[in-house]
Design an enzyme around this catalytic site. Structure first.
Site, mmCIF file in Angstrom:
data_model
loop_
_atom_site.group_PDB
_atom_site.id
_atom_site.type_symbol
_atom_site.label_atom_id
_atom_site.label_comp_id
_atom_site.label_asym_id
_atom_site.label_seq_id
_atom_site.Cartn_x
_atom_site.Cartn_y
_atom_site.Cartn_z
ATOM 1 N N LYS A 53 41.897 43.484 51.610
ATOM 2 C CA LYS A 53 41.386 42.405 52.476
ATOM 3 C C LYS A 53 41.816 41.090 51.828
ATOM 4 O O LYS A 53 41.169 40.597 50.904
ATOM 5 C CB LYS A 53 39.852 42.501 52.548
ATOM 6 C CG LYS A 53 39.226 41.935 53.807
ATOM 7 C CD LYS A 53 39.593 40.520 54.147
ATOM 8 C CE LYS A 53 38.707 39.501 53.453
ATOM 9 N NZ LYS A 53 39.181 38.103 53.664
ATOM 10 N N GLU A 92 36.927 39.595 38.973
ATOM 11 C CA GLU A 92 37.645 38.494 38.310
ATOM 12 C C GLU A 92 37.205 37.250 39.048
ATOM 13 O O GLU A 92 37.567 37.066 40.215
ATOM 14 C CB GLU A 92 39.161 38.647 38.469
ATOM 15 C CG GLU A 92 39.751 39.912 37.901
ATOM 16 C CD GLU A 92 39.736 39.942 36.400
ATOM 17 O OE1 GLU A 92 39.494 38.894 35.780
ATOM 18 O OE2 GLU A 92 39.931 41.027 35.854
ATOM 19 N N CYS A 98 42.255 29.929 38.615
ATOM 20 C CA CYS A 98 40.958 30.337 38.045
ATOM 21 C C CYS A 98 40.809 29.879 36.608
ATOM 22 O O CYS A 98 39.739 29.476 36.180
ATOM 23 C CB CYS A 98 40.810 31.844 38.140
ATOM 24 S SG CYS A 98 42.236 32.704 37.487
ATOM 25 N N GLU A 135 33.058 24.550 38.805
ATOM 26 C CA GLU A 135 34.475 24.737 39.112
ATOM 27 C C GLU A 135 34.876 23.810 40.264
ATOM 28 O O GLU A 135 34.177 23.744 41.275
ATOM 29 C CB GLU A 135 34.697 26.199 39.513
ATOM 30 C CG GLU A 135 36.153 26.575 39.604
ATOM 31 C CD GLU A 135 36.354 28.051 39.937
ATOM 32 O OE1 GLU A 135 35.554 28.613 40.707
ATOM 33 O OE2 GLU A 135 37.327 28.624 39.425
HETATM 34 P P1 NAD Z 1 36.194 33.395 47.663
HETATM 35 O O1 NAD Z 1 35.233 34.086 46.773
HETATM 36 O O2 NAD Z 1 35.684 32.447 48.648
HETATM 37 O O3 NAD Z 1 37.032 34.452 48.486
HETATM 38 C C1 NAD Z 1 37.719 35.503 47.844
HETATM 39 C C2 NAD Z 1 37.810 36.676 48.797
HETATM 40 O O4 NAD Z 1 36.501 37.150 49.046
HETATM 41 C C3 NAD Z 1 38.418 36.331 50.148
HETATM 42 O O5 NAD Z 1 39.240 37.400 50.572
HETATM 43 C C4 NAD Z 1 37.200 36.202 51.037
HETATM 44 O O6 NAD Z 1 37.462 36.464 52.401
HETATM 45 C C5 NAD Z 1 36.298 37.280 50.444
HETATM 46 N N1 NAD Z 1 34.881 37.114 50.750
HETATM 47 C C6 NAD Z 1 34.200 35.963 50.989
HETATM 48 N N2 NAD Z 1 32.901 36.240 51.274
HETATM 49 C C7 NAD Z 1 32.759 37.585 51.204
HETATM 50 C C8 NAD Z 1 31.680 38.479 51.390
HETATM 51 N N3 NAD Z 1 30.457 38.047 51.712
HETATM 52 N N4 NAD Z 1 31.903 39.793 51.223
HETATM 53 C C9 NAD Z 1 33.120 40.261 50.881
HETATM 54 N N5 NAD Z 1 34.191 39.468 50.717
HETATM 55 C C10 NAD Z 1 34.020 38.144 50.870
HETATM 56 O O7 NAD Z 1 37.274 32.746 46.680
HETATM 57 P P2 NAD Z 1 38.536 31.868 47.079
HETATM 58 O O8 NAD Z 1 38.035 30.534 47.474
HETATM 59 O O9 NAD Z 1 39.442 32.620 48.009
HETATM 60 O O10 NAD Z 1 39.309 31.798 45.685
HETATM 61 C C11 NAD Z 1 38.981 30.893 44.722
HETATM 62 C C12 NAD Z 1 38.111 31.541 43.653
HETATM 63 O O11 NAD Z 1 38.792 32.647 43.072
HETATM 64 C C13 NAD Z 1 37.833 30.601 42.515
HETATM 65 O O12 NAD Z 1 36.480 30.692 42.143
HETATM 66 C C14 NAD Z 1 38.731 31.132 41.400
HETATM 67 O O13 NAD Z 1 38.288 30.805 40.120
HETATM 68 C C15 NAD Z 1 38.717 32.587 41.660
HETATM 69 N N6 NAD Z 1 39.879 33.242 41.032
HETATM 70 C C16 NAD Z 1 39.671 34.010 39.923
HETATM 71 C C17 NAD Z 1 40.749 34.624 39.282
HETATM 72 C C18 NAD Z 1 40.554 35.480 38.045
HETATM 73 O O14 NAD Z 1 41.459 36.228 37.682
HETATM 74 N N7 NAD Z 1 39.412 35.407 37.382
HETATM 75 C C19 NAD Z 1 42.039 34.460 39.807
HETATM 76 C C20 NAD Z 1 42.208 33.677 40.941
HETATM 77 C C21 NAD Z 1 41.111 33.079 41.546
#
Ligand code: NAD
Length: 500
Positions: free
Chosen positions: A192, A268, A303, A403
């Site tokens: 997804k 992550e 991230c 963040e």
């Molecule tokens: P997000 O958490 O908003 O979304 C990530 C994914 O989760 C998307 O596919 C989204 O559709 C899905 N999602 C959202 N709500 C959900 C729910 N209720 N149930 C299941 N899935 C759901 O994050 P984002 O804005 O897409 O990405 C940015 C974040 O990702 C930042 O916090 C960043 O630090 C983190 N990130 C972490 C790493 C790592 O390796 N630690 C790497 C890249 C990004």
């Protein structure tokens, strides 16, 4: 790899790009059962790129059922490891052969500079797939020393159906960090992708099938997080959820696992990484340039972005002056289709508004802005935020603790090593940290004291596939990359054979 075409040539290709809009299930593009769609917008221009199929719970059911059938008949898991390796290696070759198309899709979708696609994302995607393809037959079990009346073996078996939920900042790369070890281990997967940048992920699935991957082993359901993502995480036939995204959603996923089948959850999540500059730097100018890259690469949507600059008081003013001068030279926001551009827009107007709100809050809380938040002369419809730097910040301010996920850093002065470590560790996050010092003993001591899954010394963001990547504290509970990540998609079986 290079973005070999000129700016006008990339623009011309973008104008005639063919975009697949369906979900990808059982080896085919399909519409959502509801026929609903969502808009995919180019964040550099505000233009509509595509209307993507909006998968919901019923589509997730269909994708999981397809994976489950593939899992049960063993069309992937029961193939010889070298056969699976050959498919993955061919998959990497096809991704490489389609690199111009994939780079263009991601640049239009996410706003990432096309040069970054060729310098960073695509080479890393290829390395990841090839690394895990080569790991497949290096996984070994054990025969333990037991009483002679028994034979005891420990073997590793795939989990079954894995759900992968990924973010938009490196859409292909974050997906492939999951997909390559999941598939190498012999599992089936429903991906997804983030709804903000979904265009490349179904193409990855198509290329896997073109490489000889059996239909149904790798399915993609695009859609909203609270619809498709939640349905996947609650699904009773999904054995593990592997997630990269925000800490807030990571916490929800732990709850969904508890409410359903207690599936494994690998997270992550977010970060607020400190970069510490000790008074004995080897090369001050080079260190400042790397510090700038540590926060401004990918417009800060990283991230592990090094958004907290902790600088020894003796260097502070010189550091800020040099940062301001060089940031403007190294990172000029521009059209991501121009190969000279080093910084594109943020992924969406919503993300731009988030970042602007965090900038406003920092100002309200009394921080001083020394780099402008708004760049002049950019496409007003684009989601641009220019490099932004704050001084005079306090440890309790939101700009230090939360963040931002944009091109925004803060600088704090410190007097002693102990103070630097205390400031660095005063965070709910623990993804990454860096220390800049010419003294090896200082480097070792500080590296050990930093609460972070990744510590860089005299560099930032460096590494290769042998580096496990993931966080301490609320930055997550698992690791991507490295061969241990392959093990995390396997389960351990003990077989005790009575020989008496
Ligand atoms: P997000 O958490 O908003 O979304 C990530 C994914 O989760 C998307 O596919 C989204 O559709 C899905 N999602 C959202 N709500 C959900 C729910 N209720 N149930 C299941 N899935 C759901 O994050 P984002 O804005 O897409 O990405 C940015 C974040 O990702 C930042 O916090 C960043 O630090 C983190 N990130 C972490 C790493 C790592 O390796 N630690 C790497 C890249 C990004």
């Amino acid at each position: 790899m290079t973005a070999a075409l000129t700016h006008p040539a990339w623009q011309a290709r973008a104008a005639r790009l063919d975009i697949a809009t369906g979900l990808f299930i059982e080896g085919q593009y399909v519409a959502a059962l509801s026929n609903e769609t969502f808009d995919c917008i180019n964040p550099a221009t505000g233009a509509l790129l595509a209307r993507m199929a909006r998968g919901q719970a019923a589509d997730v059911d269909r994708a999981v059922a397809s994976c489950l059938a593939a899992w049960r008949d063993g069309r992937w898991a029961k193939q010889a490891p070298r056969t699976r390796a050959a498919v993955l290696l061919k998959w990497a070759d096809l991704v490489e052969a389609h690199s111009e198309e994939l780079a263009l899709l991601e640049t239009l979708d996410m706003g990432k500079p096309i040069s970054d696609m060729f310098n960073i994302d695509l080479p890393e995607v290829l390395k990841t797939i090839r690394y895990f393809a080569e790991c497949i037959d290096k996984i070994e079990g054990a025969v333990t020393h037991t009483d002679p009346s028994a034979l005891h073996t420990i073997t590793h078996e795939p989990l079954g159906v894995v759900g992968a939920i990924t973010p938009w900042n490196y859409p292909m790369l974050m997906a492939v960090w999951k997909l390559a070890p999941i598939l190498a281990a012999g599992n089936c997967v429903v991906l997804k992708p983030a709804e903000q940048a979904p265009l490349t992920c179904t193409r990855l699935a198509q290329l896997f099938v073109d490489a000889g991957g059996p239909a149904g082993v790798f399915n993609v359901v695009n859609g909203m997080g609270a619809e498709a993502g939640k349905a996947l995480a609650l699904h009773m036939d999904v054995d593990k959820i592997t997630f990269t995204g925000s800490t807030a959603v990571g916490k929800l996923l732990l709850g969904y696992a508890g409410q359903s089948n207690m599936k494994r959850v690998a997270l992550e999540t977010g970060g607020k990484s400190p970069q510490i500059f000790m008074p004995d730097l080897y090369d001050f100018d080079a260190a400042v340039d790397r510090a700038i890259g540590g926060i401004l690469d990918n417009a800060g949507q990283v991230c592990n972005a090094g958004s907290r600059l902790l600088v020894h008081r003796s260097l502070h003013d010189r550091f800020v002056a040099r940062f301001v001068e060089r940031a403007a030279t190294l990172y000029q926001p521009g059209d991501p289709l121009d190969p000279a551009t080093t910084m594109g827009p943020l992924v969406s107007q919503a993300q731009r508004a988030n970042v602007q709100a965090r900038i406003s809050r920092a100002l309200e809380q009394g921080a001083t802005q020394v780099l402008p938040a708004l760049a002049a002369g950019l496409n007003a419809a684009g989601a641009y935020v220019a490099p932004t730097l704050f001084t005079h910040v306090r440890q309790d301010m939101a700009i230090v603790q939360e963040e931002t996920f944009g091109p925004v850093a803060s600088v704090q002065a410190f007097d002693t090593e102990a103070e630097a470590i205390a400031l660095a560790n005063d965070s709910v996050y623990g993804l990454a940290a860096s220390v800049w010092t010419a003294d090896l003993k200082t480097a070792h001591r500080m590296g050990a004291a930093l609460q972070a899954g990744v510590v860089w010394v005299n560099c930032f963001g460096d590494g290769d596939m042998t580096q496990p990547f993931g966080g301490y504290k609320q930055s997550g509970n698992s690791r991507d990359k490295y061969k241990d990540s392959l093990l995390s998609y396997l389960q351990t079986k003990s077989t005790w054979i009575n020989l008496a």
